[in-house]
Design an enzyme around this catalytic site. Structure first.
Site, PDB file in Angstrom:
ATOM      1  CG  PHE A  85      -3.726  -2.785   9.007  1.00 19.04           C
ATOM      2  CD1 PHE A  85      -2.613  -3.504   8.568  1.00 19.04           C
ATOM      3  CD2 PHE A  85      -3.730  -2.349  10.326  1.00 19.04           C
ATOM      4  CE1 PHE A  85      -1.556  -3.798   9.419  1.00 19.04           C
ATOM      5  CE2 PHE A  85      -2.676  -2.637  11.188  1.00 19.04           C
ATOM      6  CZ  PHE A  85      -1.597  -3.364  10.730  1.00 19.04           C
TER       7      PHE A  85
ATOM      8  CE  LYS B 256       2.723  -2.269   9.525  1.00 16.98           C
ATOM      9  NZ  LYS B 256       3.479  -1.274   8.742  1.00 16.98           N
TER      10      LYS B 256
ATOM     11  CB  ALA C  95      -5.220   1.039  10.716  1.00 14.98           C
TER      12      ALA C  95
ATOM     13  NE  ARG D 180      -0.499   4.722   8.743  1.00 20.00           N
ATOM     14  CZ  ARG D 180      -0.699   3.433   9.005  1.00 20.00           C
ATOM     15  NH1 ARG D 180      -1.108   3.060  10.192  1.00 20.00           N
ATOM     16  NH2 ARG D 180      -0.479   2.529   8.087  1.00 20.00           N
TER      17      ARG D 180
ATOM     18  CE  LYS E 132      -2.682   0.230   3.513  1.00 16.62           C
ATOM     19  NZ  LYS E 132      -1.848   1.072   4.396  1.00 16.62           N
TER      20      LYS E 132
ATOM     21  CG  PHE F 121       4.243  -9.283  -6.104  1.00 14.51           C
ATOM     22  CD1 PHE F 121       5.125  -9.667  -5.099  1.00 14.51           C
ATOM     23  CD2 PHE F 121       3.277  -8.332  -5.790  1.00 14.51           C
ATOM     24  CE1 PHE F 121       5.049  -9.130  -3.827  1.00 14.51           C
ATOM     25  CE2 PHE F 121       3.190  -7.780  -4.524  1.00 14.51           C
ATOM     26  CZ  PHE F 121       4.081  -8.189  -3.536  1.00 14.51           C
TER      27      PHE F 121
ATOM     28  CD1 TRP G  13       8.884  -3.075  -4.221  1.00 18.67           C
ATOM     29  CD2 TRP G  13      10.024  -3.960  -5.940  1.00 18.67           C
ATOM     30  NE1 TRP G  13      10.002  -3.682  -3.699  1.00 18.67           N
ATOM     31  CE2 TRP G  13      10.730  -4.238  -4.733  1.00 18.67           C
ATOM     32  CE3 TRP G  13      10.561  -4.411  -7.138  1.00 18.67           C
ATOM     33  CZ2 TRP G  13      11.921  -4.955  -4.712  1.00 18.67           C
ATOM     34  CZ3 TRP G  13      11.753  -5.126  -7.116  1.00 18.67           C
ATOM     35  CH2 TRP G  13      12.412  -5.388  -5.915  1.00 18.67           C
TER      36      TRP G  13
ATOM     37  CB  THR H  60       5.174   0.101  -2.573  1.00 23.03           C
ATOM     38  OG1 THR H  60       6.005  -0.420  -1.529  1.00 23.03           O
ATOM     39  CG2 THR H  60       5.948   0.101  -3.886  1.00 23.03           C
TER      40      THR H  60
END
Length: 567
Positions: free
Chosen positions: A311, A115, A283, A104, A81, A391, A419, A83
């Protein structure tokens, strides 16, 4: 240095990509964003704080439009998210839009646990990545200090005679630490005799779950920060009356500890897009959005502000709409939902070690999760754009199937390869074009529920309308708290659900889009300073623990002091 392997080719890690990037002096980034030197406070060559009160903003200028980036329910397969947020903003800037990002700040405990950071990945990152993920400008330390100063002052007040008649057995506020540490969830303080204080049961939350973090992120300015701090209820008297920070008279001291931290932090992406990284409530246990001051500041400087909510859309996006967007004019004009083929296949029943194998059948089974998130966003009056974060293992057949499914659902969608082709590349151009169109499309934003609805009905509305539950079950303590909330006149506040991020249910193992379940509310915590009521569900913890093999085990520094093993 570590390397990851994608499609058989060695590619640099996120950290290596960040270390190789050439950053511009932060003064150049500020100047390009229209930030006058008087409003800039340098924290080294590549980061700075902005004093919003000193910005030269044209009177009557229309504020920028907000793009809210959310996602499907997260899985260990990864969604990307942040990225996508960074890559989308870079692509919008490439297209000629005046763009600023609002993100954030990362929490240190989860970074050392399991994480990833909150700065994006690959060639769509916010820099300096290592500094942002490790201490940054000290905002979280200031919030931790303010929180713990409050509790030190409370316990001292009780020790020194307890003029406010505070009942030590009915404290609702805890000390905090920006670390995952399960051993501190329940502690006893004040042991060792009369000179050491009054013994009582206490505990620690993680800093990002602190009400002071929520107050910090919802305050509109310094004066509002002081007032909100004063409204915090930290406990009750022996006759069960709420006691606030204003009763103790220390809201000024807490504001003083936060006066510098409250100024938004300015950094840059690899492509040079300005980014404000400020505040960081979780979140799943808090409201999951960056500071309101940062979002407002970005809107005063840019035509488009790309921000994110934590999230899945059932948590962060719902709280953005029903909590943050009620306080100030920051309602989104467009919403992006991030999805990956990998994560959808996991929601369709595929094990993580089999996700590289093509499987359109599993994709078709798992897409129900994305479908529910799409329908939920539409309930706020906005049709989302789906960003398929690509991906290397995704097949053309799988990507085409997903795009065709989105078209059949009536939503715009685009594959984003930010990415691998971000940092000013063209990997997000198609997504940016669709988002630009969505920004100009007519919409009628609305909240999910009115504030004059009862707290019980607000919770029931969220669990039925957003989660898809049959209903909600309140524990005996929660029912008692409902009566207390009504008695104290707090029922007009919005609700902040504390729930697992992995499922629409309160059971993290139930993936996809489950039906026929009940959400269990075990307790309610009024956050009178932040202005919302937290509903604790299932087994969600306000102080996480570390995993069996923490990420910290692979982290180090080289002989020059550069970090190693940080993602």
């Amino acid at each position: 240095m570590s390397e990851t392997t994608t499609a058989g080719n060695n590619v640099p890690s996120d950290l290596e990509i960040a270390q190789r990037a050439v950053m511009k002096p932060i003064g150049e980034i500020a100047a390009a964003a229209g930030i006058n030197p008087e409003a800039l406070e340098l924290y080294g060559p590549y980061k700075a704080k902005i004093d919003p009160s000193k910005l030269n903003v044209a009177a009557g200028a229309a504020p920028g439009k907000v793009v809210l980036v959310s996602a499907m329910s997260p899985t260990p397969a990864g969604e990307g998210k942040s990225t996508t947020t960074v890559g989308l903003a870079d692509s919008l800037a490439r297209a000629g839009h005046q763009v600023m990002i609002a993100l954030r700040e990362p929490s240190l405990g989860p970074i050392l646990g399991m994480k990833g950071g909150a700065t994006g990945g690959g060639y769509s990152q916010v820099l300096p990545m290592d500094q942002i993920n490790l201490h940054f400008t000290g905002d979280f330390h200031a919030i931790t200090s303010a929180n713990n100063a409050l509790m030190a002052l409370v316990d001292n007040h009780i020790f020194q005679g307890n003029e406010l008649n505070i009942d030590p057995r009915r404290m609702t506020f805890k000390r905090v630490l920006d670390m995952n540490d399960r051993s501190l969830r329940e502690v006893v303080i004040g042991l060792g005799g009369p000179a050491q204080g009054i013994p009582r049961q206490d505990g620690f939350d993680i800093t990002v779950a602190s009400e002071i973090m929520a107050v910090f992120c919802l305050a509109t300015d310094l004066n509002d920060l002081r007032e909100r701090l004063g409204r915090i209820t930290f406990g009750y008297t022996y006759d069960r009356q709420p006691v606030t920070v204003a009763h103790l008279g220390v809201q000024g001291a807490l504001t003083m500890l936060l006066k510098d931290a409250i100024k938004p932090n300015l950094v840059q992406t690899i492509a040079g897009t300005p980014a404000l990284v400020h505040g960081g409530p979780f979140a799943n246990i808090a409201h999951g959005c960056n500071s309101l001051i940062a979002t407002q500041t970005a809107r005063s400087l840019a035509d488009i502000v790309v921000t994110e909510a934590g999230f899945g859309a059932d948590l962060g996006a719902e709280k953005y709409m029903d909590i943050k967007a009620r306080i100030a004019d920051v309602a989104p004009s467009a919403v992006v939902l991030v999805a990956t083929v990998r994560a959808l296949k996991m929601h369709g029943g595929v094990a993580k070690d089999r996700l590289k194998e093509p499987n359109v059948e599993a994709l078709a089974a798992g897409v129900a999760n994305l479908q529910r998130h799409i329908r939920n966003v539409e309930k706020f009056g906005i049709v989302p754009v789906v960003a398929v974060n690509k991906f290397a293992t995704d097949t053309a057949e799988e990507l085409d199937w997903l795009l065709e499914w989105c078209a059949a659902e009536g939503v715009q969608a685009a594959v984003a390869d930010v990415w691998g082709r971000g940092g000013g590349g063209d990997g997000g151009d198609e997504l940016a074009a669709k988002v630009a169109v969505a920004l100009d499309a007519p919409h009628a934003f609305r909240h999910l529920y009115p504030l004059d609805m009862s707290v019980e009905d607000k919770i029931r509305t969220i669990v039925q309308e957003v989660y898809g539950a049959d209903g909600v079950d309140f524990s005996v303590p929660a029912l008692k708290r409902l009566a207390e909330i009504e008695k104290n006149g707090w029922s007009g506040m919005p609700v902040c659900m504390a729930k697992t991020q992995y499922s629409f249910t309160d059971d993290a193992t139930r993936l996809g889009a489950p039906k026929g379940f009940t959400v269990h509310v075990r307790d309610l915590i009024p956050k009178t300073g932040a202005g919302f009521i937290v509903a604790l569900t299932g087994a969600v913890m306000t102080m996480p623990g570390l995993p069996k093999v923490p990420a910290a085990m692979r982290m180090d520094v080289d002989d020059a002091g550069n970090p190693v093993g940080l993602f």
